[in-house]
Write an enzyme that holds these catalytic residues in place. Structure first.
Site, mmCIF file in Angstrom:
data_model
loop_
_atom_site.group_PDB
_atom_site.id
_atom_site.type_symbol
_atom_site.label_atom_id
_atom_site.label_comp_id
_atom_site.label_asym_id
_atom_site.label_seq_id
_atom_site.Cartn_x
_atom_site.Cartn_y
_atom_site.Cartn_z
ATOM 1 N N LYS A 180 0.840 -1.199 0.000
ATOM 2 C CA LYS A 180 0.000 0.000 0.000
ATOM 3 C C LYS A 180 0.875 1.250 0.000
ATOM 4 O O LYS A 180 1.717 1.427 0.872
ATOM 5 C CB LYS A 180 -0.918 -0.021 1.221
ATOM 6 N N THR A 216 -9.757 8.974 8.521
ATOM 7 C CA THR A 216 -9.349 7.757 7.822
ATOM 8 C C THR A 216 -9.063 6.601 8.771
ATOM 9 O O THR A 216 -8.408 5.635 8.383
ATOM 10 C CB THR A 216 -8.092 8.033 6.985
ATOM 11 N N GLY A 218 -9.165 3.220 10.447
ATOM 12 C CA GLY A 218 -9.673 1.921 10.028
ATOM 13 C C GLY A 218 -9.422 1.565 8.580
ATOM 14 O O GLY A 218 -9.893 0.528 8.098
ATOM 15 N N THR A 219 -8.647 2.386 7.880
ATOM 16 C CA THR A 219 -8.432 2.160 6.449
ATOM 17 C C THR A 219 -7.825 0.792 6.153
ATOM 18 O O THR A 219 -8.302 0.049 5.291
ATOM 19 C CB THR A 219 -7.524 3.260 5.873
ATOM 20 N N GLY A 220 -6.735 0.449 6.851
ATOM 21 C CA GLY A 220 -6.049 -0.810 6.571
ATOM 22 C C GLY A 220 -6.897 -2.026 6.893
ATOM 23 O O GLY A 220 -6.922 -3.001 6.126
ATOM 24 N N CYS A 221 -7.589 -1.985 8.026
ATOM 25 C CA CYS A 221 -8.479 -3.095 8.405
ATOM 26 C C CYS A 221 -9.555 -3.281 7.351
ATOM 27 O O CYS A 221 -9.874 -4.407 6.939
ATOM 28 C CB CYS A 221 -9.140 -2.810 9.752
#
Length: 273
Positions: A180, A216, A218-221
């Protein structure tokens, strides 16, 4: 007239920590699965006291609790994809690796090292367990640039470096890696946000507009669980990753203020459009 039994939806299991603020972790994962048409299930590895400013406390569950949750779900309900998130300690990471060894369902590993605000969520000794025991089981691993450095020592400063990072992560054993690029040093609103998906043979650049919205959390989860959900729905990895990228981009654009710090992405953005 009797109604036909409802069809059982795709089943996605998240193995991760609980976020009391509801923006990341188990809570984000279950919302994501539901938004994408799947049934979400959970194995809670740790409980956190968390708000819009950060993590204020973490309590790890004992291995027997992690094992019991997993066996209850896998033995009765069954799983069609698994996503791992916060594991915390080497003990928990090893327990999870034991449970997932031999599992036929696709596995997405989000190698969570720290929260967006820098709170440590993976102890240093646990990194080696993730590196040596969990990544070889993964269908896809989804590191951000900080997690790439933690796992491989590679420091990424541009898109060319993302290719080097991907090769280094693939050398640890996963079938695919999604690097990412949201934390690239040159990143700024108005540019695109590049992610690199590769299995070492084929390369897919997933690009989306970079939104200026600061909310933003919680983006990765959300991205990792969206990817796992699309795999559970039967999509091949490149298609699943592209669909997950589209979903999380919309969730970021619709992120909303909550509390007095960083708010979460909006998992229900499609229903509000």
């Amino acid at each position: 007239m009797s109604r036909a039994p409802a069809r059982t939806p795709a089943r996605v299991l998240t193995v991760a920590g609980s976020d009391s603020g509801g923006g990341a972790g188990i809570q984000a994962d279950l919302k994501t699965a539901l938004a994408l048409g799947a049934h979400g299930m959970s194995v809670v590895t740790a409980v956190t006291a968390q708000d819009s400013h950060g993590v204020h406390g973490t309590w790890e569950l004992p291995p027997e609790a992690v094992r019991a949750q997993f066996r209850a779900v896998a033995g009765d309900i069954g799983v069609q994809a698994v996503k791992t998130g916060m594991l915390g300690s080497a003990r928990t990471a090893a327990t999870v690796a034991d449970l997932l060894t031999g599992l036929a369902a696709p596995l997405v590993v989000d190698p969570v090292g720290a929260s967006k605000r820098g709170d440590t969520l993976l102890h240093e000794d646990a990194t080696e367990v993730v590196r040596s025991r969990l990544l070889p089981l993964a269908t896809v691993v989804t590191p951000n640039l900080d997690e790439v450095t933690r796992l491989t020592g590679v420091v990424v400063t541009d898109e060319a470096g993302m290719r080097t990072a991907a090769d280094a992560v693939l050398a640890l054993g996963p079938r695919w890696v999604l690097v990412k690029g949201g934390h690239l040093p040159a990143a700024r609103p108005g540019t695109d946000c590049p992610d690199l998906l590769t299995d070492g043979r084929t390369e897919h650049w997933l690009r989306a507009p970079r939104h200026p919205n600061p909310h933003t959390h919680g983006t990765g989860c959300t991205l990792a669980t969206a990817l796992a959900t699309h795999l559970a729905l039967g999509r091949p990895v490149p298609e699943a990753a592209a669909a997950a990228k589209t979903y999380v981009t919309g969730a970021i654009a619709a992120g909303f203020p909550l509390g007095t710090g960083t708010g979460p992405v909006d998992h229900a953005w499609r229903s509000r459009a």
